[in-house]
Design an enzyme around this catalytic site. Structure first.
Site: not given
Ligand code: B4P
Length: 192
Positions: A13, A88, A126, A132, A143
């Site tokens: 996204k 969301r 990532r 992160r 998630r």
């Protein structure tokens, strides 16, 4: 055009939204990015949401609604926007409807589709590059669980409204972007 980009964590996204926003000259508004900036700045909001985001849970609909309402009231969003990460939950759809009022509407919702195994691989990759705090195996699973339970139903709402556009999110970033451009051109031609 008023656009939403939608999909599970790791679907691409943020990656695609940055390109679409630049290409179409509309602001890319990422709620995840807004929350990360709040956490980094150590603001009162940041302190409140830090633990929630790091556990892979959702920040409350009220807080998110306020953030998005303020952002969409800025002049650069008047002629179009691309919302990434909002709505969301089903209540956030209602909040967005209220913010847009009678004069504005969502023209198209891009839904990126990617198999779960690929999502996990991308987010772990990532994690090793960006570090992160919510990109570790345990939080990624959480998630994805939250996405299925609370976010996936949002697609059905926009499907019923006839604005949902599914896009194959596998392949290279360029390939996915080419598919999105084709979908948006078609939506524009159909009068979206
Ligand atoms: P987000 O920032 O939205 O996090 P995300 O779902 O992981 O998506 P992101 O855009 O970052 O990643 P992308 O798929 O582009 O949200 C973070 C957190 O904030 C949430 O968990 C929640 O706690 C909170 N939050 C945000 N909005 C909220 C709301 N409305 N209500 C409540 N809480 C909210 O990319 C992932 C990786 O894949 C990247 O490394 C990218 O380089 C890679 N990638 C992308 N496309 C690829 C491709 N085609 N091939 C290979 N790799 C690719």
């Amino acid at each position: 055009m008023n656009l939403l980009i939608f999909g599970p964590p790791g679907a691409g996204k943020g990656t695609q939204a940055a390109r679409i926003g630049a290409q179409r000259g509309i602001p890319h508004i990422s709620t995840g990015e807004m929350l990360r900036m709040a956490v980094e700045s150590g603001s009162e909001l940041g302190e409140r949401v830090k633990a929630i985001v790091e556990r892979g849970h959702l920040v409350s609909d009220e807080v998110m609604g306020e953030l998005v309402e303020q952002r969409l009231a800025e002049p650069d969003a008047a002629a179009g926007f691309l919302l990434d990460g909002f709505p969301r939950t089903a209540p956030q759809v209602e909040i967005l409807d209220r913010i847009l009022g009678d004069d504005r509407r969502v023209d198209a919702v891009l839904m990126l589709e990617v198999p779960d195994e690929e999502l996990v691989q991308r987010l772990l990759r990532r994690a090793s590059v960006e570090g992160r705090p919510d990109d570790n195996r345990e939080t990624i699973e959480e998630r994805l669980r939250v996405y299925r339970a609370r976010t996936a139903p949002v697609a059905g709402i926009y499907q019923e409204r006839g604005v949902l556009r599914a896009v194959d999110g596998t392949g290279s970033i360029d390939q996915v972007f080419t598919r999105i451009e084709a979908v948006l051109d078609r939506a524009a031609a159909e009068g979206a």
